[in-house]
Design a protein around this motif. Structure first.
Motif, PDB file in Angstrom:
ATOM      1  N   ARG A 131      -7.388  -2.070 -10.040  1.00 21.75           N
ATOM      2  CA  ARG A 131      -8.455  -2.644 -10.871  1.00 21.75           C
ATOM      3  C   ARG A 131      -7.996  -3.894 -11.614  1.00 21.75           C
ATOM      4  O   ARG A 131      -6.827  -4.019 -11.993  1.00 21.75           O
ATOM      5  CB  ARG A 131      -8.952  -1.610 -11.891  1.00 21.75           C
ATOM      6  N   ASP A 132      -8.926  -4.799 -11.826  1.00 21.57           N
ATOM      7  CA  ASP A 132      -8.674  -6.000 -12.610  1.00 21.57           C
ATOM      8  C   ASP A 132      -8.206  -5.594 -14.009  1.00 21.57           C
ATOM      9  O   ASP A 132      -8.830  -4.751 -14.655  1.00 21.57           O
ATOM     10  CB  ASP A 132      -9.983  -6.802 -12.698  1.00 21.57           C
ATOM     11  N   GLY A 133      -7.070  -6.138 -14.455  1.00 20.38           N
ATOM     12  CA  GLY A 133      -6.572  -5.857 -15.795  1.00 20.38           C
ATOM     13  C   GLY A 133      -5.729  -4.593 -15.907  1.00 20.38           C
ATOM     14  O   GLY A 133      -5.354  -4.209 -17.008  1.00 20.38           O
ATOM     15  N   SER A 134      -5.425  -3.955 -14.780  1.00 20.08           N
ATOM     16  CA  SER A 134      -4.620  -2.725 -14.836  1.00 20.08           C
ATOM     17  C   SER A 134      -3.126  -3.041 -14.818  1.00 20.08           C
ATOM     18  O   SER A 134      -2.708  -4.140 -14.471  1.00 20.08           O
ATOM     19  CB  SER A 134      -4.991  -1.800 -13.668  1.00 20.08           C
ATOM     20  N   PHE A 135      -2.334  -2.054 -15.220  1.00 17.89           N
ATOM     21  CA  PHE A 135      -0.869  -2.193 -15.284  1.00 17.89           C
ATOM     22  C   PHE A 135      -0.297  -0.931 -14.639  1.00 17.89           C
ATOM     23  O   PHE A 135      -0.361   0.155 -15.203  1.00 17.89           O
ATOM     24  CB  PHE A 135      -0.438  -2.315 -16.755  1.00 17.89           C
ATOM     25  N   THR A 136       0.237  -1.082 -13.442  1.00 13.93           N
ATOM     26  CA  THR A 136       0.606   0.060 -12.603  1.00 13.93           C
ATOM     27  C   THR A 136       2.076   0.000 -12.232  1.00 13.93           C
ATOM     28  O   THR A 136       2.604  -1.086 -11.972  1.00 13.93           O
ATOM     29  CB  THR A 136      -0.219   0.028 -11.287  1.00 13.93           C
ATOM     30  N   SER A 137       2.735   1.148 -12.213  1.00 11.01           N
ATOM     31  CA  SER A 137       4.075   1.177 -11.631  1.00 11.01           C
ATOM     32  C   SER A 137       4.076   2.035 -10.382  1.00 11.01           C
ATOM     33  O   SER A 137       3.333   3.010 -10.278  1.00 11.01           O
ATOM     34  CB  SER A 137       5.121   1.664 -12.631  1.00 11.01           C
ATOM     35  N   ILE A 138       4.899   1.627  -9.437  1.00  7.81           N
ATOM     36  CA  ILE A 138       5.069   2.367  -8.190  1.00  7.81           C
ATOM     37  C   ILE A 138       6.484   2.917  -8.167  1.00  7.81           C
ATOM     38  O   ILE A 138       7.446   2.161  -8.348  1.00  7.81           O
ATOM     39  CB  ILE A 138       4.829   1.461  -6.973  1.00  7.81           C
ATOM     40  N   MET A 139       6.589   4.224  -7.988  1.00  8.93           N
ATOM     41  CA  MET A 139       7.901   4.867  -7.921  1.00  8.93           C
ATOM     42  C   MET A 139       8.023   5.604  -6.598  1.00  8.93           C
ATOM     43  O   MET A 139       7.040   5.758  -5.882  1.00  8.93           O
ATOM     44  CB  MET A 139       8.081   5.823  -9.106  1.00  8.93           C
ATOM     45  N   GLY A 140       9.233   6.047  -6.286  1.00 11.58           N
ATOM     46  CA  GLY A 140       9.436   6.785  -5.047  1.00 11.58           C
ATOM     47  C   GLY A 140      10.797   6.486  -4.474  1.00 11.58           C
ATOM     48  O   GLY A 140      11.432   5.501  -4.847  1.00 11.58           O
ATOM     49  N   PRO A 141      11.271   7.347  -3.553  1.00  8.71           N
ATOM     50  CA  PRO A 141      12.615   7.187  -3.021  1.00  8.71           C
ATOM     51  C   PRO A 141      12.808   5.909  -2.214  1.00  8.71           C
ATOM     52  O   PRO A 141      11.831   5.288  -1.783  1.00  8.71           O
ATOM     53  CB  PRO A 141      12.803   8.424  -2.128  1.00  8.71           C
ATOM     54  N   SER A 142      14.067   5.557  -2.017  1.00  8.22           N
ATOM     55  CA  SER A 142      14.414   4.406  -1.191  1.00  8.22           C
ATOM     56  C   SER A 142      13.843   4.585   0.208  1.00  8.22           C
ATOM     57  O   SER A 142      13.930   5.668   0.784  1.00  8.22           O
ATOM     58  CB  SER A 142      15.938   4.286  -1.139  1.00  8.22           C
TER      59      SER A 142
END
Ligand code: ATP
Ligand code: MG
Length: 221
Positions: free
Chosen positions: A36-47
């Protein structure tokens, strides 16, 4: 960056398949995701779970093997190479996992590189904000990993992007500097409405974001 449904990015059944000899690697395996416009997201997960690939496709540095990526509601496969390049330069700030700084250029010159009309004062201010006072004229090889990382973040911010895609922006930083950088990103998001996605292994960095997405084997879980 607006469209009717307010999504800056829409991944629609996105596959990225690498052919390695006889073997096929599904780096992305049918990702469906809306940012979404204006969102702040982090992506995590293994190598190896596809985080960098997802970011590269989202930043139109790479095209999907199958499926569609919509940018502001527009299918990126319909954009010409020139339109893609213009979009990347004007709207997207990309922080690469391996920084991708030009080795023969100074920190300051690296930050100025994406600007069509170089604004020296702005570049210097941004480097200072990243805590690089007195290091403007150093080349990447003369800087620590964390300092190179901060140069690459300054370069990503120089054109006031509306979308920032940052691959492990705090990976080389100690806790104090990581918090400074995440604070700067949080301000950009909260005060200026910049849409931000970061890839991170660092739970402290993820805490600054509003949503955490987990990846496994090329998909979101
Ligand atoms: N250019 C490429 N050619 C072949 N395989 C690739 C290529 N780029 C990525 N891959 C493979 O795709 C999968 C996903 O890679 P990706 O770099 O997206 O992982 P990642 O989640 O960012 O991992 P890391 O946390 O180590 O950075 C891996 O199996 C990787 O080996
Ligand atoms: Mg990666």
């Amino acid at each position: 960056m607006n469209d009717q449904n307010n999504n800056v990015l829409e991944f629609k059944d996105v596959w990225k398949i690498y052919q390695m000899g006889d073997e096929k690697i599904n780096a992305l395996a049918g990702v469906n995701l809306n940012i979404r416009d204006g969102s702040f997201t982090s992506i995590m997960g293994p190598s190896g779970s596809g985080k960098s690939t997802l970011l590269h496709v989202g930043g139109i540095l790479d095209m999907p093997t199958r499926g569609n990526l919509l940018l502001n509601g527009k299918d990126t496969s319909t954009l010409s190479g020139k339109e893609q390049a213009t979009f990347r330069r004007n709207e997207i700030g990309f922080v690469f996992q391996r920084f991708n700084l030009m080795p023969q250029l100074s920190a300051l010159e690296n930050v100025l590189l994406p600007m069509i009309k170089p604004d020296l004062e702005k570049a210097k201010e941004l480097l200072d904000k990243m805590g690089l006072e007195g290091k403007h004229n150093k080349r990447p090889s003369q800087l620590s990993g964390g300092e190179q990382q901060r140069v690459s973040i300054a370069r990503a911010l120089i054109n006031n992007p509306s979308l920032i895609l940052a691959d492990e922006p705090t990976g080389e930083l100690d806790t104090k500097n990581a918090e400074v950088i995440m604070g700067i990103l949080q301000d950009l998001n909260k005060k200026e409405g910049v849409t931000i996605i970061i890839v991170t292994h660092n739970p402290l960095a993820a805490e600054f974001t509003d949503e955490i997405i987990e990846m496994r084997d090329g998909n979101i879980i």
